[in-house]
Scaffold this motif. Structure first.
Motif, PDB file in Angstrom:
ATOM      1  N   UNK A  48       0.850  -1.176   0.000  1.00  0.00           N
ATOM      2  CA  UNK A  48       0.000   0.000   0.000  1.00  0.00           C
ATOM      3  C   UNK A  48       0.895   1.237   0.000  1.00  0.00           C
ATOM      4  N   UNK A  49       0.366   2.349  -0.446  1.00  0.00           N
ATOM      5  CA  UNK A  49       1.212   3.535  -0.636  1.00  0.00           C
ATOM      6  C   UNK A  49       2.027   3.906   0.607  1.00  0.00           C
ATOM      7  N   UNK A  50       1.408   3.824   1.766  1.00  0.00           N
ATOM      8  CA  UNK A  50       2.136   4.212   2.980  1.00  0.00           C
ATOM      9  C   UNK A  50       3.307   3.269   3.224  1.00  0.00           C
ATOM     10  N   UNK A  51       3.055   1.962   2.959  1.00  0.00           N
ATOM     11  CA  UNK A  51       4.125   0.979   3.153  1.00  0.00           C
ATOM     12  C   UNK A  51       5.284   1.271   2.216  1.00  0.00           C
ATOM     13  N   UNK A  52       4.951   1.579   0.981  1.00  0.00           N
ATOM     14  CA  UNK A  52       6.000   1.856  -0.006  1.00  0.00           C
ATOM     15  C   UNK A  52       6.805   3.081   0.409  1.00  0.00           C
ATOM     16  N   UNK A  53       6.087   4.038   0.964  1.00  0.00           N
ATOM     17  CA  UNK A  53       6.756   5.255   1.412  1.00  0.00           C
ATOM     18  C   UNK A  53       7.804   4.936   2.481  1.00  0.00           C
ATOM     19  N   UNK A  54       7.426   4.079   3.409  1.00  0.00           N
ATOM     20  CA  UNK A  54       8.378   3.783   4.480  1.00  0.00           C
ATOM     21  C   UNK A  54       9.515   2.870   4.017  1.00  0.00           C
ATOM     22  N   UNK A  55       9.308   2.201   2.885  1.00  0.00           N
ATOM     23  CA  UNK A  55      10.360   1.300   2.397  1.00  0.00           C
ATOM     24  C   UNK A  55      11.400   2.027   1.537  1.00  0.00           C
ATOM     25  N   UNK A  56      11.120   3.276   1.202  1.00  0.00           N
ATOM     26  CA  UNK A  56      11.948   3.979   0.219  1.00  0.00           C
ATOM     27  C   UNK A  56      13.422   4.080   0.586  1.00  0.00           C
TER      28      UNK A  56
ATOM     29  N   UNK B 276       5.969   1.730  -7.492  1.00  0.00           N
ATOM     30  CA  UNK B 276       7.127   1.255  -6.735  1.00  0.00           C
ATOM     31  C   UNK B 276       8.405   1.904  -7.229  1.00  0.00           C
ATOM     32  N   UNK B 277       8.254   2.994  -7.926  1.00  0.00           N
ATOM     33  CA  UNK B 277       9.431   3.646  -8.505  1.00  0.00           C
ATOM     34  C   UNK B 277       9.792   4.867  -7.675  1.00  0.00           C
ATOM     35  N   UNK B 278      11.073   5.053  -7.466  1.00  0.00           N
ATOM     36  CA  UNK B 278      11.539   6.229  -6.744  1.00  0.00           C
ATOM     37  C   UNK B 278      12.290   7.132  -7.721  1.00  0.00           C
ATOM     38  N   UNK B 279      11.669   8.255  -8.029  1.00  0.00           N
ATOM     39  CA  UNK B 279      12.247   9.142  -9.043  1.00  0.00           C
ATOM     40  C   UNK B 279      13.499   9.858  -8.535  1.00  0.00           C
ATOM     41  N   UNK B 280      13.636   9.929  -7.228  1.00  0.00           N
ATOM     42  CA  UNK B 280      14.788  10.651  -6.695  1.00  0.00           C
ATOM     43  C   UNK B 280      16.111   9.977  -7.046  1.00  0.00           C
ATOM     44  N   UNK B 281      16.093   8.652  -7.054  1.00  0.00           N
ATOM     45  CA  UNK B 281      17.345   7.957  -7.380  1.00  0.00           C
ATOM     46  C   UNK B 281      17.176   6.926  -8.498  1.00  0.00           C
ATOM     47  N   UNK B 282      16.062   7.033  -9.229  1.00  0.00           N
ATOM     48  CA  UNK B 282      15.795   6.086 -10.322  1.00  0.00           C
ATOM     49  C   UNK B 282      15.945   4.624  -9.912  1.00  0.00           C
ATOM     50  N   UNK B 283      15.251   4.271  -8.860  1.00  0.00           N
ATOM     51  CA  UNK B 283      15.266   2.875  -8.434  1.00  0.00           C
ATOM     52  C   UNK B 283      13.840   2.347  -8.363  1.00  0.00           C
ATOM     53  N   UNK B 284      13.755   1.035  -8.441  1.00  0.00           N
ATOM     54  CA  UNK B 284      12.441   0.402  -8.371  1.00  0.00           C
ATOM     55  C   UNK B 284      12.494  -0.705  -7.324  1.00  0.00           C
ATOM     56  N   UNK B 285      11.371  -0.903  -6.676  1.00  0.00           N
ATOM     57  CA  UNK B 285      11.292  -1.908  -5.616  1.00  0.00           C
ATOM     58  C   UNK B 285      11.377  -3.301  -6.224  1.00  0.00           C
TER      59      UNK B 285
ATOM     60  N   UNK C 166      12.417  -7.392  -4.817  1.00  0.00           N
ATOM     61  CA  UNK C 166      12.966  -8.297  -3.807  1.00  0.00           C
ATOM     62  C   UNK C 166      13.184  -7.643  -2.444  1.00  0.00           C
ATOM     63  N   UNK C 167      12.346  -6.700  -2.074  1.00  0.00           N
ATOM     64  CA  UNK C 167      12.455  -6.155  -0.727  1.00  0.00           C
ATOM     65  C   UNK C 167      13.205  -4.849  -0.570  1.00  0.00           C
ATOM     66  N   UNK C 168      13.914  -4.423  -1.639  1.00  0.00           N
ATOM     67  CA  UNK C 168      14.618  -3.149  -1.551  1.00  0.00           C
ATOM     68  C   UNK C 168      14.556  -2.433  -2.888  1.00  0.00           C
ATOM     69  N   UNK C 169      15.077  -1.231  -2.912  1.00  0.00           N
ATOM     70  CA  UNK C 169      15.064  -0.474  -4.159  1.00  0.00           C
ATOM     71  C   UNK C 169      16.344  -0.713  -4.961  1.00  0.00           C
ATOM     72  N   UNK C 170      16.155  -0.931  -6.252  1.00  0.00           N
ATOM     73  CA  UNK C 170      17.267  -1.325  -7.119  1.00  0.00           C
ATOM     74  C   UNK C 170      17.339  -0.450  -8.354  1.00  0.00           C
ATOM     75  N   UNK C 171      18.545  -0.157  -8.783  1.00  0.00           N
ATOM     76  CA  UNK C 171      18.740   0.557 -10.043  1.00  0.00           C
ATOM     77  C   UNK C 171      18.891  -0.422 -11.194  1.00  0.00           C
ATOM     78  N   UNK C 172      18.974   0.101 -12.418  1.00  0.00           N
ATOM     79  CA  UNK C 172      19.039  -0.794 -13.595  1.00  0.00           C
ATOM     80  C   UNK C 172      20.234  -1.738 -13.531  1.00  0.00           C
ATOM     81  N   UNK C 173      21.347  -1.256 -12.972  1.00  0.00           N
ATOM     82  CA  UNK C 173      22.577  -2.064 -13.009  1.00  0.00           C
ATOM     83  C   UNK C 173      22.423  -3.403 -12.294  1.00  0.00           C
ATOM     84  N   UNK C 174      21.509  -3.447 -11.326  1.00  0.00           N
ATOM     85  CA  UNK C 174      21.317  -4.707 -10.593  1.00  0.00           C
ATOM     86  C   UNK C 174      20.863  -5.841 -11.519  1.00  0.00           C
ATOM     87  N   UNK C 175      20.208  -5.462 -12.625  1.00  0.00           N
ATOM     88  CA  UNK C 175      19.615  -6.479 -13.507  1.00  0.00           C
ATOM     89  C   UNK C 175      20.558  -6.899 -14.636  1.00  0.00           C
TER      90      UNK C 175
END
Ligand code: 6QP
Length: 497
Positions: free
Chosen positions: A266-274, A346-355, A357-366
């Motif tokens: 839910x949005x609040x959960x995503x907010x706290x996971x950022x 699930x996207x964080x525009x501040x650092x271009x990461x997406x949720x 597997x439990x954390x936020x990841x950038x493109x390089x992870x893939x």
């Protein structure tokens, strides 16, 4: 969180004690243990009720170390929390399930019919020489219709008193999957396959959305959806007239609720996971995976997300009134698109990461997917959609619009889909008008072809991957994934190509 018993029937209309006693004849829809009533909208045992309650805490996050299709029964239910939760959701459990005022006569009759079936079955079992006096908790195969096929575990007979609705305009068919489920009930890892050829299937079109001519997961769609607990919006009442603004209001509300109930975070959960981002070491570990290992991992994640979308679809007013083939066609061509729409939450525009597997990841992870162009395009899409800053309500109705698309190939009753689609379009206009954001309408419509192209790219990559690793796809990818992407290939075919 003490809404454990949100659904006990209204005593003023029904004798709730009697009904509860009756319900307890029906085993837990999740694990087959003895049930104790309706919890979060589904008949479950105390164990699964408690498990579902705990799973709803935002700090909880499960993942399956196998292939996301673990069997859940009384003995195995504690082995995989991820699959257990998935089954709960698939069966329609929802933390938002609220007390329903009255059970309709149809619901009651249907419930009693189910109770009666179970009674009869128990009597049979007691009389059986082979199985003397056993009252087994869960007997898959005895009751194929109650068996979630693991093909799409979201397809359960589900709760709301399932007298299977006769779908108007679609003649009843023989469902080969029933036999198949009986045969394979003891080996639920195997997909139940239906080779349900339709007239168009001679010329499957590749590259334009998913191939919707392959096997059909009717099992999912056969059952009434789990939207009990609220008076549901009745799309039929619209079919012969023009929708009023009240209808459209209700439609919006219903779609928004369906979205809310079928999004894991839910949005609040995503907010706290950022703030949770992968460390360099963790990123390196992902990058060091082999190509096929990483593909399999993502395929499992993607399939998870698709299952939630299937559940969302089933709760869109009007969807279940479409004939089964059209429901399947819309899901095959649209569920991936909705997954991509949802990813923007699930996207964080501040650092271009997406949720992931439990954390936020950038493109390089893939990196080890070896699809950097596609990953970049997926991120780009998420970024652009995120930049529109849609509200959850707007996103819900936009997702419904993406799914109910009357332009898909192979629709049987296109006009019917058009009517539902027309209403969803009105709902989107309505909600944007209400929010004073009408300029979003064009921007959203412009995203639709981009989605289509992303999905086509996905399919293309999959074909490439399957050529390289046919056995990984064959044995390790989730059945639903293969089904959605049109990989029905069996091992013989692999051997001869
Ligand atoms: C639900 C994920 C963020 C990449 C993957 C949409 C893929 O992984 C591929 N496709 C894919 C995967 C997911 C998805 O939606 C996610 O939000 C679930 N996943 S995910 C998330 C992300 F940037 O794995 O968690 C699409 C595959 Cl399987 C093969 C080749 C290229 C791909 F992108």
């Amino acid at each position: 969180m003490e809404n454990d018993e949100p659904q006990s029937p209204d005593p003023s209309q029904d004798n709730s004690q009697t009904i509860r006693a009756q319900i307890e004849v029906i085993p837990c829809k999740i694990c087959g243990d003895k049930s104790s009533g309706v919890h979060y909208g589904v008949i479950t045992c105390e164990g699964c009720k408690g498990f579902f309650r705990r799973s709803q805490s935002s700090s909880v996050q499960y993942s399956c170390s196998r292939q996301s299709n673990c069997p859940i029964d009384r003995a195995s239910r504690n082995r995989c929390q991820s699959c257990r939760l998935k089954k709960c959701v698939a069966q329609g459990m929802s933390r938002n399930a609220v007390k329903f005022g009255r059970m309709s006569k149809r619901q009651r009759d249907s419930l009693f019919a189910e109770v009666e079936r179970h009674r009869q079955q128990q009597r049979l079992q007691c009389n059986s020489v082979l199985e003397p006096q056993t009252l087994p908790a869960y007997r898959p195969g005895k009751e194929p219709r109650e068996q979630s096929s693991h093909l799409i575990p979201t397809l359960p007979p589900a709760y709301p008193y399932s007298v299977e609705p006769k779908l108007p305009g679609c003649p009843p068919e023989v469902h080969p999957y029933l036999e198949c489920c009986i045969g394979e009930a003891q080996a639920p890892d195997l997909a139940c396959r239906v080779s349900h050829r339709r007239s168009e299937s001679n010329s499957p079109t590749v590259g334009r959305g998913f191939d919707s001519t392959r096997s059909t997961p009717e099992a999912i769609l056969n059952m009434p959806c789990s939207e009990m607990g609220f008076r549901s919006f009745d799309p039929e009442s619209l079919f012969f007239g023009y929708p009023t603004s009240l209808h459209i209001e209700e439609l919006c509300a219903s779609i928004v609720r369906s979205h809310r109930e079928t999004t894991h975070y839910h949005p609040e959960e995503l907010q706290t996971l950022r703030w949770k981002v992968f460390s360099r070491v963790e990123i390196h570990a992902y990058q060091s995976k082999s190509v096929d290992e990483m593909w399999q991992h993502c395929a499992v994640r993607l399939t998870d997300a698709v299952q939630y979308v299937v559940e969302f679809a089933k709760r869109i007013p009007g969807f279940r009134q479409l004939c089964q083939n059209d429901q399947i066609t819309l899901l095959k061509s649209g569920s991936m698109e909705v997954v991509l729409v949802r990813m923007s939450r699930m996207f964080n525009m501040e650092n271009n990461t997406v949720f992931f597997d439990g954390k936020f990841a950038g493109t390089e992870l893939f990196k080890s997917l070896a699809c950097s162009d596609l990953i970049a395009a997926v991120f780009d899409f998420a970024h652009n959609l995120c930049a529109l800053r849609l509200t959850e309500q707007q996103m819900a109705v936009f997702s419904a619009l993406v799914l109910i698309n009357a332009d898909r190939l192979y629709l049987e009753d296109r006009e019917r889909v058009q009517r539902v689609s027309r209403d969803v379009k009105l709902a989107l206009s309505h909600i944007l008008h209400r929010d004073n954001q009408e300029s979003l309408l064009l921007k959203l419509y412009q995203r639709v072809p981009v989605l289509k192209s992303l999905c086509a790219q996905h399919i293309e990559k999959l074909r490439w991957f399957r050529q390289l690793y046919p056995l990984t796809v064959h044995s390790l990818f989730p059945p639903l994934y293969k089904e959605l992407f049109g990989f029905d290939t069996d091992i013989q075919t692999l051997a001869t190509h």
